[in-house]
Design a protein around this motif. Structure first.
Motif, PDB file in Angstrom:
ATOM      1  N   UNK A   1      20.368  -9.568  47.951  1.00 25.02           N
ATOM      2  CA  UNK A   1      20.512  -8.875  46.767  1.00 25.02           C
ATOM      3  C   UNK A   1      21.749  -7.787  47.060  1.00 25.02           C
ATOM      4  N   UNK A   2      21.920  -7.373  48.257  1.00 29.48           N
ATOM      5  CA  UNK A   2      23.080  -6.480  48.434  1.00 29.48           C
ATOM      6  C   UNK A   2      24.506  -6.948  47.821  1.00 29.48           C
ATOM      7  N   UNK A   3      24.850  -8.133  47.835  1.00 30.62           N
ATOM      8  CA  UNK A   3      26.094  -8.691  47.734  1.00 30.62           C
ATOM      9  C   UNK A   3      26.184  -8.609  46.176  1.00 30.62           C
ATOM     10  N   UNK A   4      25.598  -9.086  45.519  1.00 28.32           N
ATOM     11  CA  UNK A   4      25.827  -8.707  43.848  1.00 28.32           C
ATOM     12  C   UNK A   4      25.846  -7.435  43.673  1.00 28.32           C
ATOM     13  N   UNK A   5      24.934  -6.535  44.065  1.00 23.33           N
ATOM     14  CA  UNK A   5      24.650  -5.111  43.778  1.00 23.33           C
ATOM     15  C   UNK A   5      26.044  -4.509  44.056  1.00 23.33           C
ATOM     16  N   UNK A   6      26.398  -4.725  45.282  1.00 18.29           N
ATOM     17  CA  UNK A   6      27.522  -3.970  45.697  1.00 18.29           C
ATOM     18  C   UNK A   6      28.996  -4.230  45.004  1.00 18.29           C
ATOM     19  N   UNK A   7      28.845  -5.660  44.798  1.00 17.61           N
ATOM     20  CA  UNK A   7      30.012  -6.020  43.717  1.00 17.61           C
ATOM     21  C   UNK A   7      30.178  -5.506  42.342  1.00 17.61           C
ATOM     22  N   UNK A   8      28.958  -5.377  42.032  1.00 19.99           N
ATOM     23  CA  UNK A   8      28.835  -4.609  40.633  1.00 19.99           C
ATOM     24  C   UNK A   8      29.215  -3.091  40.702  1.00 19.99           C
ATOM     25  N   UNK A   9      28.656  -2.579  41.944  1.00 21.80           N
ATOM     26  CA  UNK A   9      28.998  -1.116  41.898  1.00 21.80           C
ATOM     27  C   UNK A   9      30.438  -1.007  42.148  1.00 21.80           C
ATOM     28  N   UNK A  10      31.276  -1.951  42.677  1.00 26.60           N
ATOM     29  CA  UNK A  10      32.685  -2.053  42.881  1.00 26.60           C
ATOM     30  C   UNK A  10      33.414  -2.047  41.440  1.00 26.60           C
ATOM     31  N   UNK A  11      32.850  -2.843  40.606  1.00 25.56           N
ATOM     32  CA  UNK A  11      33.297  -2.897  39.347  1.00 25.56           C
ATOM     33  C   UNK A  11      33.094  -1.720  38.698  1.00 25.56           C
ATOM     34  N   UNK A  12      31.947  -1.057  38.711  1.00 19.06           N
ATOM     35  CA  UNK A  12      31.885   0.310  37.999  1.00 19.06           C
ATOM     36  C   UNK A  12      32.860   1.315  38.333  1.00 19.06           C
ATOM     37  N   UNK A  13      32.897   1.518  39.722  1.00 18.71           N
ATOM     38  CA  UNK A  13      33.671   2.302  40.238  1.00 18.71           C
ATOM     39  C   UNK A  13      35.207   1.956  39.936  1.00 18.71           C
ATOM     40  N   UNK A  14      35.720   0.811  40.021  1.00 21.77           N
ATOM     41  CA  UNK A  14      37.059   0.403  39.411  1.00 21.77           C
ATOM     42  C   UNK A  14      37.273   0.735  37.984  1.00 21.77           C
ATOM     43  N   UNK A  15      36.297   0.714  37.302  1.00 22.94           N
ATOM     44  CA  UNK A  15      36.610   1.014  35.590  1.00 22.94           C
ATOM     45  C   UNK A  15      37.006   2.677  35.629  1.00 22.94           C
ATOM     46  N   UNK A  16      36.874   3.580  36.698  1.00 25.59           N
ATOM     47  CA  UNK A  16      37.308   4.602  36.421  1.00 25.59           C
ATOM     48  C   UNK A  16      38.928   4.699  36.377  1.00 25.59           C
ATOM     49  N   UNK A  17      39.502   5.265  35.449  1.00 27.72           N
ATOM     50  CA  UNK A  17      40.966   5.444  35.180  1.00 27.72           C
ATOM     51  C   UNK A  17      41.384   6.616  36.105  1.00 27.72           C
ATOM     52  N   UNK A  18      42.008   6.302  37.052  1.00 33.23           N
ATOM     53  CA  UNK A  18      42.442   7.390  38.167  1.00 33.23           C
ATOM     54  C   UNK A  18      43.476   8.592  37.711  1.00 33.23           C
ATOM     55  N   UNK A  19      44.431   7.849  36.881  1.00 30.88           N
ATOM     56  CA  UNK A  19      45.563   8.496  36.494  1.00 30.88           C
ATOM     57  C   UNK A  19      45.201   9.957  35.630  1.00 30.88           C
TER      58      UNK A  19
END
Length: 414
Positions: free
Chosen positions: A358-376
């Motif tokens: 379970x950690x593998x899909x969970x962490x990949x999903x968390x990465x997607x959520x975090x990457x959605x943040x527009x940092x600029x």
């Protein structure tokens, strides 16, 4: 056309096994280099005469013999001449299953019983010259990983042990060890390679960090197989099952090396083995001169695999810190490979082979959520308030934590 041409070696072996052959090697008998060059072949061999076919670019070698002249696998003198026979050329090869040839009219030439050993599933040396070249020991171990049901002939194992006891194995250069080791790691059952190397004593000389793992116990509630060396072999075979690339397989090879240095009074616990594993896998990678890609992933996996396994208990903030330590924003592909290595580690345990990780899909999903943040826009807002680099980094971190927290509490987290 000068001389008589024969397909030799692996192509003949794989044809008899009904396996596809990736390429064909040729031997020509009764020809000289000058005759081949006159026929359009291009000379490419440095140590002995090898040529490329003018149309197909397949390798063609003059039939040759070899004689041991110095320690190590470089210590050979080669003799190539028109009078060298095909049987003499085949006799210098490592295993009987690799010492067969096919003539232009389709006739099988098998003077050393290779077809018999293929049917019997035996890895057997062609001649006593096997014990003159330590690379042959590595090649046999690699073939054991490819042909997983084959056994090593007792007399061949005796020659392999001689290569260890007389110090020939110690003369192997790191690049050649890694070349054979990396190919063996990519076979269908990598554990067989290490089993053979252990049995003949070579593993302790070539990879002492790995050899130390056998006989070291682990907590059975986490590792029902208990023995750390057994666990490593299960992990490597899980890599093959999941078709992991080479960097993942090397990372798995080194992920638990620190457990081989745990104080006996602490066993079966392995407190802080991750840090020791990082140092040991770095030393191993530098010694074998592995690629930077393999080294970086191995260090990351050794350091973080325990945290990944326990990530189901983490809230948003520590999850984001884990992603930050793994440089997941800039290196998402490496992060995904690290998660695959962790899955191989988790499922490489007795009774857990079929359990979803379970950690593998969970962490990949968390990465997607975090990457959605527009940092600029976040950076622009902090700059407008007079903030600088550290304040910008902190604001981006908090925005990512908020995004992961929102994702974990929303319907997508289910």
């Amino acid at each position: 056309m000068p001389g008589r041409f024969y397909v030799v070696g692996g192509a003949v072996r794989d044809e008899l096994l009904g396996r596809p052959a990736s390429d064909r090697d040729w031997v020509v008998v009764g020809a000289t280099p000058e005759e081949l060059i006159a026929a359009g072949y291009r000379a490419v061999g440095r140590d002995f005469p090898v040529f490329l076919h003018p149309q197909t670019n397949e390798e063609v070698a003059l039939a040759r013999t070899e004689r041991k002249s110095a320690p190590g696998y470089h210590g050979f003198q080669f003799h190539a001449a028109p009078e060298v026979t095909l049987e003499q050329d085949l006799q210098r090869r490592d295993l009987t299953i690799n010492a067969m040839a096919r003539s232009a009219d389709g006739r099988l030439i098998d003077p050393y019983g290779g077809e018999r050993d293929l049917r019997a599933g035996v890895l057997r040396h062609v001649s006593e010259a096997f014990a003159e070249d330590p690379v042959r020991l590595l090649r046999l171990a690699r073939f054991a990983a490819r042909f997983e049901t084959f056994t090593v002939a007792p007399e061949t194992m005796a020659l392999m042990r001689r290569l260890v006891t007389n110090g020939e194995v110690d003369a192997l250069v790191p690049e050649r060890v890694w070349q054979e080791l990396s190919r063996g790691l990519m076979e269908m059952r990598p554990s067989r390679m290490f089993e053979v190397l252990r049995e003949c004593g070579a593993l302790a000389r070539l990879l002492p960090e790995v050899q130390r793992l056998w006989g070291v116990p682990q907590r059975p509630e986490f590792h029902p197989e208990v023995d750390t060396g057994v666990h490593l072999m299960m992990v490597l075979d899980m890599c093959a099952r999941l078709q992991a690339p080479l960097p993942v397989r090397f990372a798995c090879l080194g992920h638990d090396l620190g457990k081989g240095t745990t104080d006996a009074a602490m066993l079966p616990r392995h407190h802080a083995h991750e840090a020791r594993s990082v140092e040991l896998v770095r030393q191993l990678a530098v010694r074998l001169k592995v690629s930077a890609e393999c080294l970086e992933l191995a260090e990351l996996t050794a350091r973080e695999h325990g945290n990944v396994h326990r990530s189901g208990d983490l809230r948003a903030a520590p999850l984001v810190r884990l992603l930050e330590r793994c440089d997941a924003w800039r290196r998402p592909e490496r992060f995904a490979q690290m998660l695959l290595a962790c899955e191989c580690d988790h499922r490489g345990r007795l009774g857990l082979e079929e359990r979803p990780y379970e950690p593998r899909p969970r962490l990949l999903q968390a990465l997607q959520w975090a990457q959605a943040v527009e940092t600029a826009p976040v950076a622009a807002r902090v700059l407008a308030q007079g903030g600088k680099g550290p304040e910008i980094a902190a604001a981006i971190h908090e925005a990512r934590v908020a995004a992961v927290k929102a994702g974990m509490s929303g319907p997508a987290s289910a």
